[in-house]
Write an enzyme that holds these catalytic residues in place. Structure first.
Site, PDB file in Angstrom:
ATOM      1  N   GLY A 239       0.761  -1.246   0.000  1.00  0.00           N
ATOM      2  CA  GLY A 239       0.000   0.000   0.000  1.00  0.00           C
ATOM      3  C   GLY A 239       0.789   1.291   0.000  1.00  0.00           C
ATOM      4  O   GLY A 239       0.209   2.363  -0.168  1.00  0.00           O
ATOM      5  N   GLU A 273       4.109  -6.697   1.851  1.00  0.00           N
ATOM      6  CA  GLU A 273       3.665  -7.055   0.489  1.00  0.00           C
ATOM      7  C   GLU A 273       3.634  -5.827  -0.406  1.00  0.00           C
ATOM      8  O   GLU A 273       2.583  -5.471  -0.960  1.00  0.00           O
ATOM      9  CB  GLU A 273       2.245  -7.643   0.540  1.00  0.00           C
ATOM     10  CG  GLU A 273       2.071  -8.886   1.368  1.00  0.00           C
ATOM     11  CD  GLU A 273       0.594  -9.284   1.517  1.00  0.00           C
ATOM     12  OE1 GLU A 273      -0.298  -8.546   1.043  1.00  0.00           O
ATOM     13  OE2 GLU A 273       0.342 -10.336   2.117  1.00  0.00           O
ATOM     14  N   PRO A 274       4.745  -5.139  -0.593  1.00  0.00           N
ATOM     15  CA  PRO A 274       4.706  -3.946  -1.441  1.00  0.00           C
ATOM     16  C   PRO A 274       4.583  -4.322  -2.911  1.00  0.00           C
ATOM     17  O   PRO A 274       5.169  -5.300  -3.356  1.00  0.00           O
ATOM     18  CB  PRO A 274       6.061  -3.277  -1.180  1.00  0.00           C
ATOM     19  CG  PRO A 274       6.969  -4.407  -0.806  1.00  0.00           C
ATOM     20  CD  PRO A 274       6.107  -5.428  -0.094  1.00  0.00           C
ATOM     21  N   GLY A 275       3.787  -3.561  -3.636  1.00  0.00           N
ATOM     22  CA  GLY A 275       3.698  -3.736  -5.081  1.00  0.00           C
ATOM     23  C   GLY A 275       4.150  -2.446  -5.733  1.00  0.00           C
ATOM     24  O   GLY A 275       5.285  -2.287  -6.173  1.00  0.00           O
ATOM     25  N   CYS A 343     -12.834   4.554 -29.149  1.00  0.00           N
ATOM     26  CA  CYS A 343     -14.124   5.221 -29.316  1.00  0.00           C
ATOM     27  C   CYS A 343     -14.857   5.360 -27.992  1.00  0.00           C
ATOM     28  O   CYS A 343     -15.907   4.737 -27.783  1.00  0.00           O
ATOM     29  CB  CYS A 343     -14.965   4.414 -30.299  1.00  0.00           C
ATOM     30  SG  CYS A 343     -14.062   4.138 -31.807  1.00  0.00           S
ATOM     31  N   GLU A 344     -14.298   6.115 -27.082  1.00  0.00           N
ATOM     32  CA  GLU A 344     -14.945   6.397 -25.797  1.00  0.00           C
ATOM     33  C   GLU A 344     -14.423   7.734 -25.308  1.00  0.00           C
ATOM     34  O   GLU A 344     -13.211   7.985 -25.378  1.00  0.00           O
ATOM     35  CB  GLU A 344     -14.552   5.352 -24.734  1.00  0.00           C
ATOM     36  CG  GLU A 344     -15.008   3.970 -25.033  1.00  0.00           C
ATOM     37  CD  GLU A 344     -15.463   3.216 -23.784  1.00  0.00           C
ATOM     38  OE1 GLU A 344     -15.811   3.850 -22.771  1.00  0.00           O
ATOM     39  OE2 GLU A 344     -15.456   1.990 -23.863  1.00  0.00           O
ATOM     40  N   TYR A 372       0.480  -1.342 -12.101  1.00  0.00           N
ATOM     41  CA  TYR A 372      -0.922  -1.330 -12.525  1.00  0.00           C
ATOM     42  C   TYR A 372      -1.080  -0.660 -13.898  1.00  0.00           C
ATOM     43  O   TYR A 372      -2.061   0.018 -14.156  1.00  0.00           O
ATOM     44  CB  TYR A 372      -1.803  -0.665 -11.452  1.00  0.00           C
ATOM     45  CG  TYR A 372      -1.607  -1.304 -10.090  1.00  0.00           C
ATOM     46  CD1 TYR A 372      -2.028  -2.609  -9.860  1.00  0.00           C
ATOM     47  CD2 TYR A 372      -0.956  -0.635  -9.059  1.00  0.00           C
ATOM     48  CE1 TYR A 372      -1.821  -3.222  -8.633  1.00  0.00           C
ATOM     49  CE2 TYR A 372      -0.741  -1.235  -7.832  1.00  0.00           C
ATOM     50  CZ  TYR A 372      -1.178  -2.533  -7.623  1.00  0.00           C
ATOM     51  OH  TYR A 372      -0.965  -3.136  -6.398  1.00  0.00           O
TER      52      TYR A 372
HETATM   53  N1  LLP Z   1      -1.420  -6.986  -0.732  1.00  0.00           N
HETATM   54  C1  LLP Z   1      -2.736  -7.098  -1.010  1.00  0.00           C
HETATM   55  C2  LLP Z   1      -3.541  -8.091  -0.300  1.00  0.00           C
HETATM   56  C3  LLP Z   1      -3.314  -6.262  -1.995  1.00  0.00           C
HETATM   57  O1  LLP Z   1      -4.615  -6.370  -2.282  1.00  0.00           O
HETATM   58  C4  LLP Z   1      -2.511  -5.316  -2.679  1.00  0.00           C
HETATM   59  C5  LLP Z   1      -3.068  -4.435  -3.710  1.00  0.00           C
HETATM   60  C6  LLP Z   1      -1.139  -5.251  -2.342  1.00  0.00           C
HETATM   61  C7  LLP Z   1      -0.623  -6.094  -1.360  1.00  0.00           C
HETATM   62  C8  LLP Z   1      -0.191  -4.298  -3.012  1.00  0.00           C
HETATM   63  O2  LLP Z   1      -0.542  -2.978  -2.820  1.00  0.00           O
HETATM   64  P1  LLP Z   1       0.447  -1.818  -3.323  1.00  0.00           P
HETATM   65  O3  LLP Z   1       1.705  -1.923  -2.503  1.00  0.00           O
HETATM   66  O4  LLP Z   1       0.706  -2.043  -4.756  1.00  0.00           O
HETATM   67  O5  LLP Z   1      -0.313  -0.583  -3.066  1.00  0.00           O
HETATM   68  N2  LLP Z   1      -5.130  -0.962  -9.567  1.00  0.00           N
HETATM   69  C9  LLP Z   1      -4.991   0.001  -8.490  1.00  0.00           C
HETATM   70  C10 LLP Z   1      -4.340  -0.591  -7.265  1.00  0.00           C
HETATM   71  C11 LLP Z   1      -5.026  -1.834  -6.723  1.00  0.00           C
HETATM   72  C12 LLP Z   1      -4.341  -2.431  -5.532  1.00  0.00           C
HETATM   73  C13 LLP Z   1      -4.928  -3.736  -5.150  1.00  0.00           C
HETATM   74  N3  LLP Z   1      -4.305  -4.419  -4.056  1.00  0.00           N
HETATM   75  C14 LLP Z   1      -4.236   1.216  -9.020  1.00  0.00           C
HETATM   76  O6  LLP Z   1      -3.895   1.242 -10.188  1.00  0.00           O
HETATM   77  O7  LLP Z   1      -4.016   2.170  -8.285  1.00  0.00           O
END
Ligand code: LLP
Length: 423
Positions: A239, A273-275, A343-344, A372
């Site tokens: 997050g 769990e960083p993404g 086309c949107e 993402y």
């Molecule tokens: N762990 C869990 C259980 C999650 O659901 C998520 C993201 C993460 C970790 C990683 O979160 P991060 O570190 O990336 O914030 N598509 C959206 C973001 C959706 C996130 C969903 N869950 C966007 O483009 O902003």
């Protein structure tokens, strides 16, 4: 360190001019900087030293095999939300025991596949899932290591579509019902409770909601232990936000220091769990201007990337910085919408943006598109997925080529009772 910068007036990813890649690969394309990925990882890893903690990269942010492998080689585990992602993680060399399986709706067949592969931890999100997993584990004759994902009911103060830790969200077990869920888990013979998990939302730019959530879950851990459960792990989720425009997301060092402080004395191993934070700023989307269309009310710069390539602007009203690939330092700006050919009316990458004037054939770079971006792309309007390119120093490689339209068509079938196409 900046990994995307102008050199002699030309935007480069590390040592490679984006225009050089465009000439070889065509546009649009995603470009990732290996240096930026490593730097983001290092920031986490450096500050985790001395903590009993591990990082499981949330590969939903960018599940490119090359990206997942790079993190795997640096020591990352993986947070997955589907069997497809599990297969990717395994294919990229992540050991199964370093995989965490998250998700609000896992089917019995999916739980079975995960247990068969030997994933290290399943984060369960409901009593129903506890029962299902127990049954599946029983069928296989194994014990599943689980946490229960708790919904701590805090406001993550982020976009409504990416907040997950409020009572009204579908995620996790309501913190007030968590003890009941753990009581059930404790009775189910094929489950082995190892800890507790949370994830309160994405693109968080303040530490306060994390702190509030950790305090709540910390109290729960004390109660659960008093109830007789073994809570050895605390999965904090992901997050952490990044810079898209003027945001000032917390430094990783401050985030980890806060978590260390708030969990001190709890005796739990921590999981992160960083993404987005690991990949977001390490990727860009490069596109070419098709034409500029002056309108009565607005000027439209129509480019060859579209909402199917990057859906964040229209889905979340997200801002992505856009820069010309050839530097235009002196140019007076014009206000324009940067839009795709779909086309949107929702097909835009930026609205009312002040840009140096652009002309057909110019290249633009859309920043902070590493998370993402490509993973949320579709083939809407039968537009092939944009290729992905990894730059490392002065080298680059195409890690996912652009599919041909023939490949798209050949994945489909006519119904057998239709007449064959006559050529
Ligand atoms: N762990 C869990 C259980 C999650 O659901 C998520 C993201 C993460 C970790 C990683 O979160 P991060 O570190 O990336 O914030 N598509 C959206 C973001 C959706 C996130 C969903 N869950 C966007 O483009 O902003």
């Amino acid at each position: 360190m900046t990994f995307f910068s102008y050199k002699n007036g030309e935007m480069h990813a590390e040592g490679v001019a984006l225009a050089t890649i465009a000439a070889q690969v065509g546009t649009p394309f995603y470009c990732y900087s290996a240096g930026a990925l490593r730097a983001a990882w290092k920031e986490f890893a450096d500050h985790l030293k001395g903590m009993n903690a591990e990082v499981c990269y949330a590969m939903k942010a960018n599940s490119s095999l090359a990206v997942v492998r790079l993190f795997g080689e640096l020591g990352a585990g993986s947070d997955i939300v589907s069997i497809g992602e599990m297969r990717r993680a395994l294919a990229a060399g992540i050991p199964a025991r370093r995989i965490i399986y998250s998700g609000v709706g896992k089917k019995p067949s999916e739980l079975m596949a995960a247990l068969e592969a030997g994933v290290g931890q399943i984060n369960v999100e409901s009593s129903y899932e506890l029962e299902t997993l127990n049954a599946v584990a029983g069928q296989l004759g194994v014990k599943a290591d689980i946490t229960i994902r708790v919904n701590p009911d805090v406001d993550a103060k982020t976009h409504a579509k990416i907040t997950t830790g409020r009572k009204g969200n579908k995620f996790g077990v309501d913190i007030d019902l968590a003890r009941e869920a753990y009581a059930l888990a404790g009775k189910l013979p094929n489950l082995n409770v190892v800890g507790v998990a949370m994830h309160i939302g994405s693109q968080l730019t303040s530490l306060d909601p994390y702190r509030d959530a950790i305090v709540r879950v910390r109290e729960l851990v004390t109660q659960l232990r008093a109830d007789g459960h073994k809570i050895d792990r605390f999965d904090i989720g992901g997050g952490l936000g990044i810079v898209y425009a003027q945001e000032k997301p917390p430094a990783i060092a401050d985030f980890l220091a806060m978590v260390a402080r708030e969990t001190a004395g709890l005796g739990c191993a921590l999981t992160f769990e960083p993404g987005r934070r690991l990949v977001g700023e390490a990727g860009v989307l490069v596109s070419e201007v098709i034409l500029v269309k002056p309108g009565a009310a607005k000027t439209f710069v129509i480019v060859d990337a579209a909402m199917n390539d990057l859906i964040r602007p229209t889905l979340y009203e997200a801002w992505h910085d856009i820069l010309p690939v050839r530097e235009r330092p002196q140019a007076a700006t014009i206000r324009c919408d940067i839009v795709g050919p779909i086309c949107e009316s929702g097909d835009y990458l930026a609205q009312d943006r002040d840009m140096a004037p652009l002309a057909a054939g110019d290249l633009i770079m859309i920043r902070s598109a590493g998370a993402y971006g490509a993973v949320m792309a579709s083939t809407y309007n039968t537009r092939p997925l944009a290729p992905e390119v990894m730059v490392d120093g002065t080298r680059f490689a195409v890690t996912r080529p652009r599919p041909s339209i023939d490949e798209l068509l050949s994945a489909e079938r006519f119904v057998p009772w239709q007449e064959p196409v006559k050529s």
